[in-house]
Scaffold this active site. Sequence first.
Site, mmCIF file in Angstrom:
data_model
loop_
_atom_site.group_PDB
_atom_site.id
_atom_site.type_symbol
_atom_site.label_atom_id
_atom_site.label_comp_id
_atom_site.label_asym_id
_atom_site.label_seq_id
_atom_site.Cartn_x
_atom_site.Cartn_y
_atom_site.Cartn_z
ATOM 1 N N HIS A 196 44.066 36.157 47.352
ATOM 2 C CA HIS A 196 43.512 35.461 46.191
ATOM 3 C C HIS A 196 42.437 34.462 46.629
ATOM 4 O O HIS A 196 42.709 33.275 46.811
ATOM 5 C CB HIS A 196 44.624 34.716 45.442
ATOM 6 C CG HIS A 196 45.553 35.606 44.686
ATOM 7 N ND1 HIS A 196 45.391 35.898 43.353
ATOM 8 C CD2 HIS A 196 46.661 36.285 45.091
ATOM 9 C CE1 HIS A 196 46.357 36.711 42.952
ATOM 10 N NE2 HIS A 196 47.137 36.966 43.991
ATOM 11 N N CYS A 246 43.899 41.189 44.586
ATOM 12 C CA CYS A 246 45.332 41.478 44.631
ATOM 13 C C CYS A 246 45.635 42.778 43.895
ATOM 14 O O CYS A 246 45.380 43.853 44.418
ATOM 15 C CB CYS A 246 46.114 40.286 44.073
ATOM 16 S SG CYS A 246 47.878 40.351 44.448
ATOM 17 N N GLU A 296 40.200 33.059 44.976
ATOM 18 C CA GLU A 296 39.910 32.032 43.963
ATOM 19 C C GLU A 296 40.605 30.713 44.259
ATOM 20 O O GLU A 296 40.132 29.642 43.847
ATOM 21 C CB GLU A 296 40.301 32.527 42.569
ATOM 22 C CG GLU A 296 41.784 32.699 42.292
ATOM 23 C CD GLU A 296 42.336 34.062 42.668
ATOM 24 O OE1 GLU A 296 43.396 34.446 42.136
ATOM 25 O OE2 GLU A 296 41.695 34.753 43.484
#
Length: 531
Positions: A503, A377, A505
């Site tokens: 993102h 990001c 994750e």
Amino acid sequence: MSKHIFVTGGVVSGLGKGITAASLGRLLKSRGIKVAAQKLDPYMNVDPGTMSPLQHGEVYVTDDGAETDLDLGHYERFIDEDLNKFSNLTSGRTFWNVLQKERNGEYLGSTVQIIPHVTNEIKSFIYALGDKTGADVVITEIGGTIGDIESQPFLEAIRQISHETEREDCLFIHVTLVPYIKSSGEHKSKPTQHSVKELMGAGIFPDIIVCRSDEPIEESVKAKIALFCNVRRECVIENSTVPILYEAPMMLQEEGIDDIVVRMMRLGGHESDMREWKAMLYRAEHCTRGVRIAMVGKYTELHDAYLSVNEALKHAGWAHQASVDIRWVDSETFREEEVKDVDGILIPGGFGSRGIEGMIKAATYARENGVPYLGICLGMQIAVIAFARSVLGWTDADSTEFSPDTEHPVIALMPDQRGEIPKGGTMRLGAYPCTIRHGSMMEGIYGTDSISERHRHRYEFNNEYRNVFEENGMKMAGTSPDDHLVEAVEIPEHPFYLGVQFHPEFKSRPNRPHPAFLAFMEASLKRNEGC
């Protein structure tokens, strides 16, 4: 119709209600039971989206774009089920909804009160998750601590649900602290007794008490808690500290919590199958390699601000039988010496101009010295700004987020159809598709040409500069399906240099690491081992 499990907490906050709820969810799922989870937070914010990461930790984003509490990340990582906007409710959102209905005349002139209007709003939210997901069991965690004023409407709402459902369709779990007094060498049950008494005063009688302690709890203390808190002895569950977070389900299973829940709620399913989970734990516990990753960010004082990134790194490390040493580097005070002995550099998401110059220096160091780099990001924005300054020679290159009047904005708000940059911009939230460029490193990482990833950002790559970046060695590796938005950039000549607008994750699981983190970890291990 879904059955309901409610998890409350007492004595102090931070005891691990979320991990208890997530662990139970994993255990029930291992029996073939469909599980959904949600968190009810008493604070008055409408959602965590505007809260400081230094105060509240990361904001977790679901596929449908809900900005939620970080505990939902635990739920998804443990249970491996995608959550949604019905998975997080705050007092602020509850009152907002009630007041909107009052203004719209939906209460037909009634005097609006906590009971029934606020509690009905909470109940409808709880029921909605089960209806939307078709879950056999909905696990609902009540944030805060018993006795907090702001928690009372939520407690009353779940009390009413227990009144509205059959006995076997509603179960209460209370997580409480059993402190160990070193001077006397014993545990004390009195805080738990008082906490349960407070809970009973709200009309809620716990079926299971989960006792949090760093030391093994004596059998006599467990028996005392059972007697004075009116639960069976087997329903006093010890929750001790474990070396690896993901060991919690196995620890609770040894205490028999899933057997108790299945029996009390008359759930079906089959015998628990935790083989895949145990295999993951074995890899985590038997690492034969090590790797050092520098996390260069602006919220490093509170590691929970990057909770999902931390966990995704661990997941990828374990898959390579490697333990991950995260070096926390404050971007506001960044010095090259802090990253000279690391094997990889990661710049995570964030907002605002604070600490940006340190991140740019870190990204430049990684590119110039062949250090594997993953920018997430904000980290992608940093990568292109650093590239523009050091490769293209645009020394004033910047983002309109950091410097609205800069002459060469590398990252800018995406122009609207009139070719103008809208003021303020809008947040891009939730899952968006991405088309991967054929022959790119990204294609090799994902093994496909089309993916879906979660976003949380406002600013986009300025398309005016695409060609000049491509001509000088930074490739646009991923774009929106209409090719209008740049979603990923990479430098093919570098050992590993990847920036993604999304993102990744949020989609990593301990038993199923995310491909981008796996590839980043592999490159970092190669550097560590001199390959």
